[in-house]
Design a protein around this motif. Structure first.
Motif, mmCIF file in Angstrom:
data_model
loop_
_atom_site.group_PDB
_atom_site.id
_atom_site.type_symbol
_atom_site.label_atom_id
_atom_site.label_comp_id
_atom_site.label_asym_id
_atom_site.label_seq_id
_atom_site.Cartn_x
_atom_site.Cartn_y
_atom_site.Cartn_z
ATOM 1 N N PRO A 35 0.730 -1.250 -0.069
ATOM 2 C CA PRO A 35 -0.055 0.035 -0.106
ATOM 3 C C PRO A 35 0.905 1.198 -0.052
ATOM 4 C CG PRO A 35 -0.838 -1.476 1.653
ATOM 5 C CD PRO A 35 0.577 -2.263 1.188
ATOM 6 N N THR A 36 0.507 2.343 -0.807
ATOM 7 C CA THR A 36 1.068 3.449 -0.778
ATOM 8 C C THR A 36 0.836 4.465 0.403
ATOM 9 O OG1 THR A 36 1.300 3.408 -3.104
ATOM 10 C CG2 THR A 36 1.723 5.585 -2.393
ATOM 11 N N ARG A 37 1.978 4.868 0.914
ATOM 12 C CA ARG A 37 1.550 5.972 2.025
ATOM 13 C C ARG A 37 2.044 7.132 1.899
ATOM 14 N NH1 ARG A 37 3.957 3.959 7.658
ATOM 15 N NH2 ARG A 37 2.935 5.588 8.313
ATOM 16 N N ALA A 65 -5.613 11.944 -3.163
ATOM 17 C CA ALA A 65 -4.852 11.193 -2.431
ATOM 18 C C ALA A 65 -4.534 11.520 -1.233
ATOM 19 C CB ALA A 65 -3.323 11.489 -3.024
ATOM 20 N N GLU A 66 -4.553 13.074 -0.573
ATOM 21 C CA GLU A 66 -4.578 13.387 0.700
ATOM 22 C C GLU A 66 -5.796 13.185 1.295
ATOM 23 O OE1 GLU A 66 -2.196 15.078 2.106
ATOM 24 O OE2 GLU A 66 -0.829 15.971 0.817
ATOM 25 N N GLU A 67 -6.814 13.035 0.850
ATOM 26 C CA GLU A 67 -8.171 12.841 1.541
ATOM 27 C C GLU A 67 -8.146 11.354 1.843
ATOM 28 O OE1 GLU A 67 -11.816 13.208 2.937
ATOM 29 O OE2 GLU A 67 -10.661 14.635 2.372
ATOM 30 N N ALA A 68 -7.253 10.384 0.860
ATOM 31 C CA ALA A 68 -7.240 9.086 1.451
ATOM 32 C C ALA A 68 -6.112 8.672 2.408
ATOM 33 C CB ALA A 68 -7.064 8.151 0.087
ATOM 34 N N GLY A 69 -5.671 9.794 3.038
ATOM 35 C CA GLY A 69 -4.401 9.574 3.938
ATOM 36 C C GLY A 69 -3.199 9.180 3.324
ATOM 37 N N ILE A 70 -3.041 9.510 2.165
ATOM 38 C CA ILE A 70 -1.667 9.236 1.465
ATOM 39 C C ILE A 70 -1.142 10.875 1.544
ATOM 40 C CG2 ILE A 70 -0.313 8.751 -0.717
ATOM 41 C CD1 ILE A 70 -2.579 7.086 -1.572
ATOM 42 N N VAL A 85 4.011 28.371 -7.410
ATOM 43 C CA VAL A 85 2.870 27.527 -8.569
ATOM 44 C C VAL A 85 2.277 26.284 -7.908
ATOM 45 C CG1 VAL A 85 4.862 26.130 -8.970
ATOM 46 C CG2 VAL A 85 3.202 26.572 -10.791
ATOM 47 N N VAL A 86 2.754 25.869 -6.869
ATOM 48 C CA VAL A 86 1.898 24.806 -6.187
ATOM 49 C C VAL A 86 1.636 25.163 -4.833
ATOM 50 C CG1 VAL A 86 3.099 22.920 -7.733
ATOM 51 C CG2 VAL A 86 4.104 23.666 -5.638
ATOM 52 N N ALA A 87 1.971 26.106 -4.157
ATOM 53 C CA ALA A 87 1.747 26.461 -2.646
ATOM 54 C C ALA A 87 0.242 26.259 -2.316
ATOM 55 C CB ALA A 87 2.033 27.702 -2.358
ATOM 56 N N GLU A 88 -0.763 26.389 -3.028
ATOM 57 C CA GLU A 88 -1.974 26.154 -2.922
ATOM 58 C C GLU A 88 -2.680 24.867 -3.037
ATOM 59 O OE1 GLU A 88 -4.984 27.784 -6.033
ATOM 60 O OE2 GLU A 88 -3.352 28.751 -6.745
ATOM 61 N N HIS A 89 -1.909 24.171 -3.405
ATOM 62 C CA HIS A 89 -1.965 22.764 -3.430
ATOM 63 C C HIS A 89 -1.406 21.641 -2.505
ATOM 64 C CE1 HIS A 89 -3.817 23.964 -7.322
ATOM 65 N NE2 HIS A 89 -2.522 24.240 -7.874
ATOM 66 N N VAL A 90 -0.775 22.334 -1.565
ATOM 67 C CA VAL A 90 -0.088 21.515 -0.452
ATOM 68 C C VAL A 90 -1.148 21.372 0.702
ATOM 69 C CG1 VAL A 90 1.738 21.765 1.339
ATOM 70 C CG2 VAL A 90 2.091 22.579 -1.120
ATOM 71 N N HIS A 91 -1.410 20.142 1.008
ATOM 72 C CA HIS A 91 -2.248 19.992 1.923
ATOM 73 C C HIS A 91 -1.706 19.158 3.329
ATOM 74 C CE1 HIS A 91 -5.688 20.005 -1.009
ATOM 75 N NE2 HIS A 91 -4.574 19.375 -1.777
ATOM 76 N N GLY A 92 -2.351 19.317 4.199
ATOM 77 C CA GLY A 92 -1.826 18.612 5.791
ATOM 78 C C GLY A 92 -0.366 19.355 6.171
ATOM 79 N N HIS A 93 0.576 18.453 5.858
ATOM 80 C CA HIS A 93 1.796 18.912 6.499
ATOM 81 C C HIS A 93 2.413 20.204 5.959
ATOM 82 C CE1 HIS A 93 3.861 17.417 2.964
ATOM 83 N NE2 HIS A 93 2.958 16.213 2.736
#
Length: 308
Positions: A35-37, A65-70, A85-93
């Protein structure tokens, strides 16, 4: 640089299909399912389209992916100040690995307010030694200095980057004990040659410098990126994964250029883009569609479909 269950580039080349489309049967025959983490993806030429945008399909795949816990880590040669360019797509950590592994950056602060969580700096002494040896091997080489919050270059260094340098001076002056580049960490040295073929320049520099520093490239031009010895996308990603109790078998990585090779080799599953450099193709366990055809999203969607 895999420590456990290593797969060599030669072995992986034999697993890579001729077509750039996503491989399935060959990959599943190569190793048991794990499984991918964590997903680790390069940006330019990989996650980003050629116009530097993130497609709606890719945005949706990252969020799913983030919603699935990855966990998703952006792992790039870019400096922190180019991460908008990607700052708004960073989730969680909110973390990204920048400068080919020279820094781990918290992007939650937004443009101009990034916090450096980890820095693996290059000393001025090693930088100067590498510059001298590369110039001996390739006369005409000109250099720039990338720091946590600064960028300096030699007068002859061409306009290759998004911003004007903070200072113009010979590298020996910039890196002198009283130079402007002393006082904050050096993340990498950029070395440019106006006439050499890019891969030939990389090979010549590595032969000349040996293991004193790490040398790679990600540009289509003859532009080398020089970091402290042992610093790579893979080695810093391994540190971040160890802090989270994630093994390399649980990581899926994406990349397209020589600076991705170590990461593609280290990860349990890895994908070279359809537009990838041959070195990246040889290092990866599989291949996906080109960056302009959402190759990262194609694999993420499949990973999510594999989950119970």
């Amino acid at each position: 640089m895999r420590d456990n269950g290593a797969v060599t580039s030669a072995t992986r080349q034999s697993e890579t299909p001729a077509s750039p489309q996503l491989s399935t049967s060959l990959e599943r025959a190569a190793a048991p399912f794990v499984p991918t983490r964590l997903i680790a993806t390069d940006l330019d030429g990989t996650l980003l389209r050629d116009d530097k945008s993130v497609s709606p399909r890719t945005v949706a795949a990252l969020a799913a992916a983030e919603e699935a816990g990855i966990e998703v880590f952006f792992v790039t040669g870019r400096p922190a100040r180019w991460m908008d360019v990607v700052a708004e797509h960073v989730h969680g950590h909110g973390l990204a690995i920048c400068g080919n592994g020279a820094a781990v950056v918290d992007l939650h602060g937004g443009p101009g307010a990034h916090r450096f969580v980890k820095v693996r700096e290059l000393t001025p002494r090693h930088a100067l030694e590498a510059i001298r040896l590369i110039r001996d091997a390739a006369p005409g080489t000109v250099c720039a200095v990338e720091q946590t919050y600064g960028f300096h270059q030699e007068p002859e260094y061409p306009k290759l980057h998004m911003e004007a340098p903070d200072h113009l001076a010979p590298a020996e002056e910039l890196l002198a004990p009283d130079g402007v580049a002393v006082g904050q960490p050096i993340l990498k040295i950029l070395a440019y040659h106006p006439t050499l073929e890019p891969d030939a320049f990389l090979t010549a520099a590595r032969v000349a410098v040996g293991a004193r520093v790490a040398i790679t490239r990600s540009s289509p031009s003859a532009l080398l990126e020089i970091s402290a010895a042992e610093v790579s996308k893979a080695s810093t990603l391994a540190l971040c994964c160890a802090e989270r109790g994630i093994s390399h078998e649980e990581v899926v990585a994406f990349g397209d250029m020589p600076n991705d090779v170590e990461m593609l080799t280290w990860a349990g599953r890895s994908y070279a883009m359809g537009n990838a450099h041959p070195a990246a193709v040889a290092a990866a366990t599989g291949r996906t569609a080109p960056n302009n055809e959402d190759g990262v999203a194609v694999v993420i969607e499949r990973i999510l479909g594999e989950r119970p």
